[in-house]
Design a protein around this motif. Structure first.
Motif, PDB file in Angstrom:
ATOM      1  N   ALA A  88      -4.671  13.175  48.667  1.00  0.00           N
ATOM      2  CA  ALA A  88      -3.456  13.972  48.493  1.00  0.00           C
ATOM      3  C   ALA A  88      -2.282  13.319  49.217  1.00  0.00           C
ATOM      4  CB  ALA A  88      -3.683  15.394  48.995  1.00  0.00           C
ATOM      5  N   HIS A  89      -2.537  12.822  50.424  1.00  0.00           N
ATOM      6  CA  HIS A  89      -1.481  12.164  51.199  1.00  0.00           C
ATOM      7  C   HIS A  89      -0.965  10.930  50.469  1.00  0.00           C
ATOM      8  CE1 HIS A  89       0.693  10.480  54.618  1.00  0.00           C
ATOM      9  NE2 HIS A  89       0.045   9.340  54.389  1.00  0.00           N
ATOM     10  N   HIS A  90      -1.878  10.098  49.978  1.00  0.00           N
ATOM     11  CA  HIS A  90      -1.480   8.852  49.318  1.00  0.00           C
ATOM     12  C   HIS A  90      -0.736   9.134  48.008  1.00  0.00           C
ATOM     13  CE1 HIS A  90      -3.536   6.789  52.379  1.00  0.00           C
ATOM     14  NE2 HIS A  90      -4.756   6.746  51.839  1.00  0.00           N
ATOM     15  N   LEU A  91      -1.205  10.119  47.246  1.00  0.00           N
ATOM     16  CA  LEU A  91      -0.559  10.431  45.974  1.00  0.00           C
ATOM     17  C   LEU A  91       0.856  10.979  46.203  1.00  0.00           C
ATOM     18  CD1 LEU A  91      -3.523  11.984  43.961  1.00  0.00           C
ATOM     19  CD2 LEU A  91      -2.450   9.752  43.623  1.00  0.00           C
ATOM     20  N   SER A  97     -16.274  16.268  54.947  1.00  0.00           N
ATOM     21  CA  SER A  97     -16.378  16.130  53.497  1.00  0.00           C
ATOM     22  C   SER A  97     -15.021  16.275  52.815  1.00  0.00           C
ATOM     23  CB  SER A  97     -17.359  17.164  52.927  1.00  0.00           C
ATOM     24  OG  SER A  97     -16.909  18.483  53.233  1.00  0.00           O
ATOM     25  N   ASP A  98     -14.078  16.956  53.494  1.00  0.00           N
ATOM     26  CA  ASP A  98     -12.760  17.138  52.903  1.00  0.00           C
ATOM     27  C   ASP A  98     -11.834  15.956  53.150  1.00  0.00           C
ATOM     28  OD1 ASP A  98     -13.453  19.590  51.952  1.00  0.00           O
ATOM     29  OD2 ASP A  98     -12.717  20.692  53.704  1.00  0.00           O
ATOM     30  N   THR A  99     -12.248  15.012  53.999  1.00  0.00           N
ATOM     31  CA  THR A  99     -11.355  13.913  54.379  1.00  0.00           C
ATOM     32  C   THR A  99     -10.874  13.095  53.189  1.00  0.00           C
ATOM     33  OG1 THR A  99     -12.350  13.792  56.571  1.00  0.00           O
ATOM     34  CG2 THR A  99     -11.113  11.872  55.816  1.00  0.00           C
ATOM     35  N   PRO A 100     -11.722  12.661  52.248  1.00  0.00           N
ATOM     36  CA  PRO A 100     -11.225  11.886  51.097  1.00  0.00           C
ATOM     37  C   PRO A 100     -10.164  12.636  50.306  1.00  0.00           C
ATOM     38  CG  PRO A 100     -13.606  11.738  51.234  1.00  0.00           C
ATOM     39  CD  PRO A 100     -13.187  12.792  52.209  1.00  0.00           C
ATOM     40  N   GLN A 101     -10.357  13.935  50.090  1.00  0.00           N
ATOM     41  CA  GLN A 101      -9.385  14.720  49.326  1.00  0.00           C
ATOM     42  C   GLN A 101      -8.055  14.808  50.078  1.00  0.00           C
ATOM     43  OE1 GLN A 101     -12.581  15.538  49.608  1.00  0.00           O
ATOM     44  NE2 GLN A 101     -13.250  15.493  47.457  1.00  0.00           N
ATOM     45  N   VAL A 102      -8.139  14.983  51.409  1.00  0.00           N
ATOM     46  CA  VAL A 102      -6.923  15.062  52.211  1.00  0.00           C
ATOM     47  C   VAL A 102      -6.168  13.739  52.169  1.00  0.00           C
ATOM     48  CG1 VAL A 102      -6.018  15.328  54.552  1.00  0.00           C
ATOM     49  CG2 VAL A 102      -7.820  16.859  53.724  1.00  0.00           C
ATOM     50  N   LEU A 103      -6.908  12.632  52.341  1.00  0.00           N
ATOM     51  CA  LEU A 103      -6.273  11.316  52.298  1.00  0.00           C
ATOM     52  C   LEU A 103      -5.716  11.009  50.913  1.00  0.00           C
ATOM     53  CD1 LEU A 103      -8.763   9.179  54.429  1.00  0.00           C
ATOM     54  CD2 LEU A 103      -6.429   9.859  55.048  1.00  0.00           C
ATOM     55  N   GLU A 120       0.903  11.676  33.869  1.00  0.00           N
ATOM     56  CA  GLU A 120       1.951  11.358  34.833  1.00  0.00           C
ATOM     57  C   GLU A 120       3.201  10.832  34.125  1.00  0.00           C
ATOM     58  OE1 GLU A 120       3.730  11.607  38.165  1.00  0.00           O
ATOM     59  OE2 GLU A 120       1.551  11.720  38.436  1.00  0.00           O
ATOM     60  N   MET A 121       3.014   9.974  33.131  1.00  0.00           N
ATOM     61  CA  MET A 121       4.140   9.407  32.397  1.00  0.00           C
ATOM     62  C   MET A 121       4.910  10.495  31.657  1.00  0.00           C
ATOM     63  SD  MET A 121       4.568   6.151  32.836  1.00  0.00           S
ATOM     64  CE  MET A 121       5.551   5.755  31.400  1.00  0.00           C
ATOM     65  N   THR A 156       1.784  14.609  39.403  1.00  0.00           N
ATOM     66  CA  THR A 156       0.912  15.043  38.309  1.00  0.00           C
ATOM     67  C   THR A 156      -0.520  14.570  38.560  1.00  0.00           C
ATOM     68  OG1 THR A 156       2.813  14.884  36.832  1.00  0.00           O
ATOM     69  CG2 THR A 156       0.651  15.129  35.803  1.00  0.00           C
ATOM     70  N   PHE A 157      -0.683  13.355  39.059  1.00  0.00           N
ATOM     71  CA  PHE A 157      -2.008  12.891  39.490  1.00  0.00           C
ATOM     72  C   PHE A 157      -2.612  13.895  40.458  1.00  0.00           C
ATOM     73  CE2 PHE A 157      -1.807   8.887  37.496  1.00  0.00           C
ATOM     74  CZ  PHE A 157      -2.938   8.139  37.795  1.00  0.00           C
TER      75      PHE A 157
END
Length: 259
Positions: free
Chosen positions: A10-13, A2-8, A50-51, A20-21
């Protein structure tokens, strides 16, 4: 799992350099859900955060790179103490449009009247517009140019200086220049002619600049370039530092005993 989307996410951001995102998306999602805000407005709020944060970081970086000896704003300048100074012009210059037009500013006046403060305030205003600014004294710049020349890296330094939208040269005239130093400084000013803005502060009127550069020909050519597109700030008056020192002396004197 269940944590995989959040981990991915965070990695992508992080990879996209959207700190800030990453920091705000979860908290803002809960807030928008509670307010019934749709997904497009949620994304708009995130993008705005973010801006704003990115602009703040850019300004902070510009200020650090400018190497100001102190960060001073025009808000703290006592315009009333220098009646000769055109306050309206200074506030207009604070919009930094002269930098876009590649115009120059020369602040001339006796010592202690706040020329450096004005230069720092205009430099800070330019940094707040996201413009690359550099601050130096004339003596320090000439020393740096000498060292770069001796170490065969003069062209690299000149390119670095040319990359600045605004170059502030403080205290021109306090120290006479050698012939080589005068020529090196002239070359910097000449390379910026109609390519980048310069702020110069000096305690000398223009007709005494020959004593600094040691050559009427060089001084004439320099002034011709500097004053072609220029805003002149006349700053003659009583020294702020002298006033402050006098005030301290008065405060520190013990009261006189009556005769």
């Amino acid at each position: 799992m269940s944590d995989t989307p959040q981990v991915l996410l965070a990695h992508h951001l992080k990879a996209l350099r959207l700190p800030t995102f990453l920091r705000e998306y979860d908290k803002l999602a809960r807030q928008c859900a509670a307010e019934g805000v749709d997904h497009s407005r949620y994304l708009l709020r995130l993008a705005e955060l973010e801006m704003i944060d990115r602009e703040r970081r850019t300004v902070e970086r510009r200020i650090k790179e400018a190497r100001f000896p102190a960060v001073k704003s025009l808000d703290s300048f006592d315009f009333a103490a220098i009646p000769s100074l055109n306050k309206t012009l200074v506030l207009e210059l604070a919009r930094s449009e002269y930098v876009t037009r590649r115009e120059n500013v020369i602040a001339v006046g006796n010592s202690g009247t706040g020329k450096t403060h004005i230069a720092l305030g205009l430099g800070l205003a330019a940094c707040q517009k996201g413009l690359p600014v550099g601050f130096t004294t004339a003596a320090a710049l000439v020393n740096e140019l000498h060292e770069a020349h001796d170490e065969k890296r003069l062209q690299r330094l000149q390119r670095q200086l040319a990359g600045l939208k605004l170059l502030i040269v403080d205290e021109l005239g306090y120290v006479p220049l050698s012939q080589t130093g005068a020529e090196l400084l002239f070359e910097v000013f000449s390379q910026r002619y109609e390519r980048g803005s310069i702020i110069v502060t000096s305690n000398l009127p223009f007709d005494e600049w020959t004593g600094v550069f040691g050559s009427e020909r060089l001084t004439g050519a320099l002034l011709d370039r500097l004053t072609h597109h220029v805003h002149i700030l006349e700053m003659n008056g009583d020294s702020f530092r002298l006033k402050h020192s006098r005030g301290q002396i008065v405060e520190e004197q013990p009261p006189q005993e009556p005769d």
